[in-house]
Design a protein around this motif. Structure first.
Motif, mmCIF file in Angstrom:
data_model
loop_
_atom_site.group_PDB
_atom_site.id
_atom_site.type_symbol
_atom_site.label_atom_id
_atom_site.label_comp_id
_atom_site.label_asym_id
_atom_site.label_seq_id
_atom_site.Cartn_x
_atom_site.Cartn_y
_atom_site.Cartn_z
ATOM 1 N N GLU A 369 0.817 -1.206 0.000
ATOM 2 C CA GLU A 369 0.000 0.000 0.000
ATOM 3 C C GLU A 369 0.854 1.261 0.000
ATOM 4 N N SER A 370 1.989 1.250 0.679
ATOM 5 C CA SER A 370 2.864 2.415 0.735
ATOM 6 C C SER A 370 4.282 1.929 0.989
ATOM 7 N N GLN A 371 5.172 2.902 1.183
ATOM 8 C CA GLN A 371 6.563 2.552 1.450
ATOM 9 C C GLN A 371 6.722 1.788 2.765
ATOM 10 N N ALA A 372 5.827 2.032 3.729
ATOM 11 C CA ALA A 372 5.992 1.463 5.069
ATOM 12 C C ALA A 372 4.961 0.404 5.426
ATOM 13 N N VAL A 373 3.873 0.294 4.666
ATOM 14 C CA VAL A 373 2.769 -0.599 5.046
ATOM 15 C C VAL A 373 2.583 -1.670 3.982
ATOM 16 N N PHE A 374 2.459 -2.918 4.449
ATOM 17 C CA PHE A 374 2.125 -4.043 3.575
ATOM 18 C C PHE A 374 0.849 -4.679 4.109
ATOM 19 N N ALA A 375 -0.158 -4.773 3.236
ATOM 20 C CA ALA A 375 -1.443 -5.381 3.625
ATOM 21 C C ALA A 375 -1.813 -6.394 2.551
ATOM 22 N N CYS A 376 -1.787 -7.659 2.911
ATOM 23 C CA CYS A 376 -2.063 -8.723 1.943
ATOM 24 C C CYS A 376 -3.522 -8.647 1.478
ATOM 25 N N LYS A 377 -3.720 -8.700 0.167
ATOM 26 C CA LYS A 377 -5.056 -8.634 -0.427
ATOM 27 C C LYS A 377 -5.655 -10.010 -0.671
ATOM 28 N N ASN A 378 -4.963 -11.048 -0.228
ATOM 29 C CA ASN A 378 -5.504 -12.397 -0.354
ATOM 30 C C ASN A 378 -6.676 -12.556 0.627
ATOM 31 N N PRO A 379 -7.881 -12.888 0.145
ATOM 32 C CA PRO A 379 -9.037 -12.993 1.056
ATOM 33 C C PRO A 379 -8.838 -14.002 2.173
ATOM 34 N N CYS A 381 -6.097 -14.578 3.734
ATOM 35 C CA CYS A 381 -4.988 -14.194 4.613
ATOM 36 C C CYS A 381 -5.296 -12.874 5.327
ATOM 37 N N GLY A 382 -5.141 -11.762 4.629
ATOM 38 C CA GLY A 382 -5.412 -10.459 5.209
ATOM 39 C C GLY A 382 -4.374 -9.963 6.194
ATOM 40 N N TRP A 383 -3.167 -10.542 6.159
ATOM 41 C CA TRP A 383 -2.123 -10.107 7.096
ATOM 42 C C TRP A 383 -1.667 -8.700 6.745
ATOM 43 N N ALA A 384 -1.356 -7.890 7.735
ATOM 44 C CA ALA A 384 -0.857 -6.537 7.522
ATOM 45 C C ALA A 384 0.278 -6.270 8.499
ATOM 46 N N GLY A 385 1.248 -5.504 8.049
ATOM 47 C CA GLY A 385 2.392 -5.183 8.902
ATOM 48 C C GLY A 385 3.357 -4.270 8.192
ATOM 49 N N ASN A 386 4.518 -4.114 8.801
ATOM 50 C CA ASN A 386 5.550 -3.255 8.236
ATOM 51 C C ASN A 386 6.107 -3.874 6.958
ATOM 52 N N ALA A 387 6.229 -3.072 5.909
ATOM 53 C CA ALA A 387 6.666 -3.588 4.614
ATOM 54 C C ALA A 387 8.121 -4.039 4.638
ATOM 55 N N ASP A 388 8.968 -3.327 5.374
ATOM 56 C CA ASP A 388 10.388 -3.700 5.415
ATOM 57 C C ASP A 388 10.594 -5.007 6.170
ATOM 58 N N HIS A 389 9.904 -5.185 7.282
ATOM 59 C CA HIS A 389 10.018 -6.450 8.021
ATOM 60 C C HIS A 389 9.422 -7.594 7.215
ATOM 61 N N ASN A 390 8.373 -7.323 6.461
ATOM 62 C CA ASN A 390 7.794 -8.355 5.603
ATOM 63 C C ASN A 390 8.816 -8.832 4.571
ATOM 64 N N ALA A 391 9.532 -7.883 3.945
ATOM 65 C CA ALA A 391 10.558 -8.264 2.967
ATOM 66 C C ALA A 391 11.697 -9.038 3.617
ATOM 67 N N ALA A 392 12.124 -8.626 4.828
ATOM 68 C CA ALA A 392 13.197 -9.341 5.518
ATOM 69 C C ALA A 392 12.776 -10.765 5.868
ATOM 70 N N ARG A 393 11.516 -10.968 6.252
ATOM 71 C CA ARG A 393 11.018 -12.323 6.530
ATOM 72 C C ARG A 393 11.012 -13.173 5.270
ATOM 73 N N ASN A 394 10.677 -12.573 4.128
ATOM 74 C CA ASN A 394 10.733 -13.310 2.868
ATOM 75 C C ASN A 394 12.158 -13.701 2.505
ATOM 76 N N VAL A 395 13.107 -12.806 2.783
ATOM 77 C CA VAL A 395 14.514 -13.114 2.516
ATOM 78 C C VAL A 395 14.961 -14.313 3.331
#
Length: 426
Positions: A369-379, A381-395
């Motif tokens: 949604e923005s530089q700092a917010v990640f909100a999953c659009k999967n019906p 799931c719906g998880w939301a959180g910090n976008a940078d921490h989300n990317a680090a978890r994916n790494v």
């Protein structure tokens, strides 16, 4: 003595020198003499036929030059021999394809430096908590900033010692770079937790466990205002210079002041990077980062005359921000610091890490949604959180799935590990 094997380590340490104006002139004269010696060697090399380009003939030539040219006498004899060895090594690197051919060194653009090949000539002593003393040939006994414990005195032996040094001048003054050799016991495996790292511009370093490392501006408001004033002053003075005319002394002084402020900012950035990477290497046993191709990320968006680019100014600002964060230097620091503490560093493919949901693993449009917010659009799931921490978890998840990159034949390939950790450990 531990049964673990001992490994020999060679590294450098740079410290600031405190020179009086008279000794600064002596160091400058030596540096100019070393540069002149290099140019004379290069002219001799181009003049001599191939069969006479030997180390013995070059040594005889520089000895004769030191007798004929009084200016070269200010350079210590061992420093002159170091110039000779460096010049021949430069040609060897060229022949082996590691570097280009040596060329003449100009007075303005060349880094002023003088080599001190023998460590025993330095006679280093610590005289204060913050200061040490070092002997510089034909300059004298001078002070330097003591910011690291050095193998001197009773701590020095055949395996732990200073093998040499080099005097280097930049816009902040003269520094000395020590060449250090130590024998260290191979560290035990680091049993700390695994962590994924996402680097960015707004948040420089974000970890998969929710930790972040941020910094402010490298220059204060007063220093930034001064830098802007100097840059505007340089631009005005440059307008009055005619094509082909030499740069005035006033403009040179302005350029030196600008370079001094930028060097101060770089020094503060290096200090922050060293402290941050040391803290990460001490805490975590396995560090996972993205394999970023930074040179492609900072390419200009100007385009061509037929097809001009879009948002060129915005892309230029982003490129400057990316270059200022020096992500590649951060990875280099993490690489050797984790190894020294028994840890490991791995790289994983970068595409999709910032757009994928770390909870469900799906990539859905509009989730970032923005530089700092990640909100999953999967019906589902719906998880939301910090976008940078989300990317680090994916790494980190890519590494635990076995998708680590290893260099092979000059390119990166995907390696699938034999042992895969469960996804619930994310």
């Amino acid at each position: 003595m531990s049964e673990r094997a001992a490994v020999k380590r060679r590294f450098g340490h740079r410290a600031r020198l405190a020179l009086s104006p008279a000794r600064v002139r002596k160091a400058d004269d030596q540096a100019h003499a070393a540069r002149t010696m290099w140019n004379l060697l290069h002219a001799w090399w181009r003049m001599m036929p191939k069969e006479k380009r030997t180390l013995a003939n070059a040594d005889a030539a520089i000895r004769q030059a030191r007798e004929d040219i009084d200016f070269l006498a200010v350079l210590p004899a061992q420093a002159a021999q170091a110039v000779l060895k460096t010049y021949f090594q430069a040609w060897k690197n060229c022949w082996e394809g590691r570097a280009g051919a040596p060329d003449f060194k100009g007075r303005v653009r060349t880094v002023m430096s003088v080599d001190v090949p023998q460590g025993r000539d330095l006679n280093i002593v610590r005289v204060h908590r913050r200061w040490g003393m070092v002997n510089l040939p034909k300059i004298g006994r001078v002070r330097f900033r003591w910011t690291k414990d050095l193998p001197v005195g009773k701590r020095a032996n055949g395996e732990n010692r200073i093998t040499g040094a080099r005097l280097i001048r930049d816009v902040l003054g003269w520094h000395i770079a020590f060449r250090i050799q130590t024998l260290e016991v191979q560290p035990e495996p680091h049993h700390g937790p695994d962590v994924g790292i996402d680097v960015g511009v707004t948040v420089p370093i974000a970890l998969s466990d929710g930790e972040t490392y941020e910094h402010g501006e490298w220059l204060t408001d007063k220093e930034q205002a001064k830098l802007l004033d100097l840059e505007q002053r340089a631009a005005r003075r440059k307008q009055h210079r005619k094509p082909g005319e030499h740069t005035s002394r006033r403009l040179h002084r302005t350029y030196d002041q600008i370079a001094g402020l930028r060097a101060k900012a770089k020094r503060r950035a290096l200090d922050w990077q060293h402290q941050t990477t040391t803290a990460i290497a001490r805490t975590y046993g396995t560090v996972v980062v993205e394999a970023l191709t930074i040179t492609n990320m900072v390419k200009s968006a100007k385009g061509t005359v037929d097809q001009p680019g879009r948002n060129v100014a915005q892309k230029s600002g982003l490129n400057r921000a990316i270059s200022g964060e020096a992500w590649g230097r951060t990875v280099i620091m993490l690489t050797y610091k984790t190894v020294r503490r028994g840890g490991t560093l791995h790289k994983v493919p970068a595409p999709g890490t910032s757009l994928r949901c770390s909870a469900c693993g799906f990539t859905t449009p509009g989730s970032r949604e923005s530089q700092a917010v990640f909100a999953c659009k999967n019906p589902d799931c719906g998880w939301a959180g910090n976008a940078d921490h989300n990317a680090a978890r994916n790494v980190l998840h890519l590494y635990r799935m076995g998708l680590a990159l290893i260099p092979a034949a000059g390119r990166a390939v995907v390696r699938r590990a034999k042992r895969v950790k469960p996804a619930t450990a994310r």
